[in-house]
Design a protein around this motif. Structure first.
Motif, PDB file in Angstrom:
ATOM      1  N   GLY A  76      23.849  45.675  57.625  1.00 42.52           N
ATOM      2  CA  GLY A  76      22.767  44.708  57.799  1.00 42.52           C
ATOM      3  C   GLY A  76      23.303  43.309  58.033  1.00 42.52           C
ATOM      4  N   ARG A  77      22.458  42.295  57.820  1.00 41.56           N
ATOM      5  CA  ARG A  77      22.898  40.915  57.988  1.00 41.56           C
ATOM      6  C   ARG A  77      23.933  40.561  56.930  1.00 41.56           C
ATOM      7  N   VAL A  78      24.944  39.790  57.311  1.00 35.22           N
ATOM      8  CA  VAL A  78      25.959  39.312  56.384  1.00 35.22           C
ATOM      9  C   VAL A  78      25.935  37.791  56.420  1.00 35.22           C
ATOM     10  N   VAL A  79      25.445  37.187  55.355  1.00 34.28           N
ATOM     11  CA  VAL A  79      25.344  35.728  55.303  1.00 34.28           C
ATOM     12  C   VAL A  79      26.006  35.146  54.054  1.00 34.28           C
ATOM     13  N   LYS A  80      26.306  35.983  53.068  1.00 32.86           N
ATOM     14  CA  LYS A  80      26.940  35.509  51.842  1.00 32.86           C
ATOM     15  C   LYS A  80      28.438  35.788  51.877  1.00 32.86           C
ATOM     16  N   THR A  81      29.186  34.978  51.129  1.00 34.15           N
ATOM     17  CA  THR A  81      30.635  35.150  51.052  1.00 34.15           C
ATOM     18  C   THR A  81      31.072  35.141  49.593  1.00 34.15           C
ATOM     19  N   ALA A  82      32.282  35.640  49.351  1.00 37.80           N
ATOM     20  CA  ALA A  82      32.867  35.621  48.006  1.00 37.80           C
ATOM     21  C   ALA A  82      34.377  35.733  48.133  1.00 37.80           C
ATOM     22  N   ARG A  83      35.074  35.354  47.074  1.00 42.63           N
ATOM     23  CA  ARG A  83      36.516  35.561  47.000  1.00 42.63           C
ATOM     24  C   ARG A  83      36.787  36.987  46.553  1.00 42.63           C
ATOM     25  N   ALA A  84      37.729  37.641  47.192  1.00 42.73           N
ATOM     26  CA  ALA A  84      38.111  38.987  46.780  1.00 42.73           C
ATOM     27  C   ALA A  84      38.765  38.933  45.402  1.00 42.73           C
ATOM     28  N   LEU A  85      38.404  39.879  44.540  1.00 46.14           N
ATOM     29  CA  LEU A  85      38.959  39.975  43.194  1.00 46.14           C
ATOM     30  C   LEU A  85      39.938  41.125  43.053  1.00 46.14           C
ATOM     31  N   GLY A  86      39.964  42.008  44.055  1.00 46.27           N
ATOM     32  CA  GLY A  86      40.821  43.185  44.013  1.00 46.27           C
ATOM     33  C   GLY A  86      40.056  44.415  43.562  1.00 46.27           C
ATOM     34  N   GLY A  87      40.307  45.521  44.243  1.00 51.87           N
ATOM     35  CA  GLY A  87      39.652  46.771  43.902  1.00 51.87           C
ATOM     36  C   GLY A  87      38.355  47.040  44.625  1.00 51.87           C
ATOM     37  N   GLU A  88      37.837  46.066  45.376  1.00 46.73           N
ATOM     38  CA  GLU A  88      36.560  46.262  46.063  1.00 46.73           C
ATOM     39  C   GLU A  88      36.668  47.301  47.172  1.00 46.73           C
TER      40      GLU A  88
END
Length: 350
Positions: A227-239
């Motif tokens: 779907g739409r991608v509008v949010k971001t985050a820092r990778a924490l590992g394991g995702e």
């Protein structure tokens, strides 16, 4: 260790590894004009047993040290053993093949026949995952649509080595969809023009391989497979993450390391460059997470939150032996270029 403890240990190990390399005579003497130790090692990576050091998740809120080294580098194993002994059981060691920009990684397969195999055809509306490229480049991937505050334009985000390709590229150069390797030709396949690149300077560690192109008045479809991608985050590992790319289309992977420093990437035109604060991904599918032509793809979590901009990979390495993929943290890309993921419908744009 918590994250702060792991970061402190990583810095100490980097200094320790450099000292070991210097004592072995593996770090070349700086060229006239100086330069950082990292720049010197990157410029002569064939001799220097450089290690990429980062963080690896080891339970909730706990981190170990990721140690990555390239096969074929003299005395690398010896230095890895000594670094690993300093860490103990919290170390995660992996060998990699040569790391290159993904647009240069391995032969590109013939033009696919379905979305499941990628998409190299001319497509309107534009959408993430399509073949794209500077008029003088081969082909990479359209990663995302982005905007800059107050100017009313829509831009395509991809890698420097996709939208520019060489130090000779200039703002205003034509960008094509599909990319030239897939038959794109001006003027009919023009979709916009190169606008801005993040300079890659071998004198300092790099953080992003990124560029944007201002789009002409072309229809746009913002949808990703999630779907739409509008949010971001820092990778924490394991995702668990995914991407849609020009060559391998939709693939799944897992973030196996974060905050990797001194990732040495070999460019045809720029030589060997060192990248800091990178994300490492391994495939969860039968095939690799990325291959040649997937450069510039957006890496996102299963919930549709963007984590990174795919830019480099190795043809071997990782537990599966299928190679590892590297991505720039997306928040850093957006910050450096002063852009954000597009949130509104694309029409009309000036």
């Amino acid at each position: 260790m918590d994250r702060d403890e792991a970061r402190t240990l990583k810095e100490q190990l980097a200094a320790f590894a450099l000292d070991l390399a210097e004592r072995h005579g593996d770090v070349p003497t700086p060229r006239s004009g100086g330069g950082t130790a990292t720049a010197v090692r990157a410029a002569d990576v064939v001799r220097a047993p450089t290690l990429a050091l980062g963080l690896v998740p080891q339970g909730e809120g706990e981190f170990g040290i990721a140690v990555r080294y390239r096969l074929g580098i003299p005395r690398a194993r010896s230095i890895v053993r000594k670094v690993s002994a300093e860490v103990g059981p919290a170390v995660d060691v992996r060998r990699t093949g040569r790391i290159r920009p993904v647009s240069e990684l391995g032969p590109r397969p013939p033009a696919p026949t379905s979305l499941a195999d990628g998409d190299t055809d001319r497509r309107r509306p534009l959408r993430p995952g399509l073949s794209i490229g500077h008029v003088g480049v081969t082909a990479g991937t359209l990663g995302a649509f982005v905007t800059r505050a107050g100017d009313g334009h829509l831009y395509a985000l991809s890698n420097y080595h996709v939208l520019a390709g060489s130090p000779d590229a200039r703002p205003g150069d034509v960008v094509l969809q599909p990319g030239p390797a897939d038959g794109g030709l001006p003027p009919g396949d023009r979709i916009g023009e190169l606008t801005e690149v993040v300079d890659l300077d071998g004198a300092e560690p790099a953080y992003t391989d990124a560029a944007i192109a201002r789009l002409d008045r072309v229809p746009v479809d913002f949808e990703y497979p999630v779907g739409r991608v509008v949010k971001t985050a820092r990778a924490l590992g394991g995702e668990t993450v995914g991407k849609v790319g020009r060559t391998t289309s939709v693939t799944r992977g897992r973030v196996t390391a974060i905050e990797l420093d001194d990732v040495i990437v070999g460019y045809e035109d720029l030589g060997a460059l060192a990248f800091d604060d990178q994300i490492e991904i391994e495939s969860l599918d039968d095939g690799p997470f990325s291959r040649g032509g997937d450069s510039g793809a957006l890496v996102y979590r299963e919930d549709g939150v963007a984590l990174g901009l795919l830019f480099a990979g190795s043809e071997s390495g990782g537990r599966s032996g299928k190679g590892l993929t590297y991505a720039n943290p997306i928040d850093r890309v957006l910050e450096i270029l002063g852009i954000e993921l597009a949130r509104e419908p694309a029409q009309p744009f000036a």
